[in-house]
Design a protein around this motif. Sequence first.
Motif, short mmCIF file in Angstrom:
data_model
loop_
_atom_site.label_atom_id
_atom_site.label_comp_id
_atom_site.label_asym_id
_atom_site.label_seq_id
_atom_site.Cartn_x
_atom_site.Cartn_y
_atom_site.Cartn_z
N SER A 15 0.82 -1.21 0.00
CA SER A 15 0.00 0.00 0.00
C SER A 15 0.86 1.27 0.00
N SER B 148 -13.16 6.75 -1.51
CA SER B 148 -13.24 5.36 -1.99
C SER B 148 -12.18 5.09 -3.07
N HIS C 279 -8.85 4.67 -1.31
CA HIS C 279 -8.81 3.39 -0.59
C HIS C 279 -8.61 2.22 -1.57
N ALA D 226 -11.55 -3.45 -0.90
CA ALA D 226 -10.94 -2.12 -1.10
C ALA D 226 -11.89 -1.19 -1.84
N PHE E 14 -14.73 1.93 5.86
CA PHE E 14 -14.09 0.73 5.32
C PHE E 14 -13.76 -0.28 6.42
N ASN F 178 -8.90 2.88 7.21
CA ASN F 178 -9.62 4.16 7.23
C ASN F 178 -8.71 5.35 7.52
N THR G 101 -6.15 6.27 4.73
CA THR G 101 -6.82 6.80 3.55
C THR G 101 -7.38 8.20 3.80
#
Length: 211
Positions: free
Chosen positions: A23, A48, A51, A62, A114, A118, A121
């Motif tokens: 990530s 979104s 993420h 995801a 999520f 969270n 992001t």
Amino acid sequence: MILENKLNITNQVELAKAEEKISKQKAIQLFDSGDIEKVGVGTFAGLSFIHAYLFGDIYEFAGKIRTVNIAKGNFRFAPLMYLEQSLDYIDAMPQGSFDQIIEKYVEMNIAHPFREGNGRTTRIWLDLILKKEIRQVIDWNRVDKAEYLSAMERSMVKDVEIKVLLKQALTDQIDDRALFMKGIDVSYFYEGYSGFRTEALACAGTTDEHR
């Protein structure tokens, strides 16, 4: 409980390492590719997108709204039955001033839409709103972990403390790549991830590209 993942990892320590590395590599790509300019600023759709970008290679969920209720310590985040309503409300919140932006950020943290990821992001999402609306971002190196976590916990009742803490860390270096990368490292450190430095991952990626 180990989250189901696309990597078929069944060991929690291994999953945490893989999640951090992959990530963070995606966060580097988000900035360097210019894809960060595609993010809808201040919207759940934008959150979104971030993420899904960061965690899409790791988790099926995801970018998707969670399907379970979640809690941290004694605090329960927005109940599933009210989550979509909460996100619509947050989308409609004003974001023209620093105070309004932080209020929106606090509400998104309470929503915690999520299953995982969270905080990491939403901090990117927050900086993008600040950049667009007031031409500043947060220098996360200047925000102490313990003070930040404590202020965020209390922000669910009163947001004065988190506003003061973040306001004193504002900078006008809105397009500074090094600041962004260091901010990612700090953001992950808040969540207990410190096994990889974005600078080292970026250098490794550049080396791989030239082989």
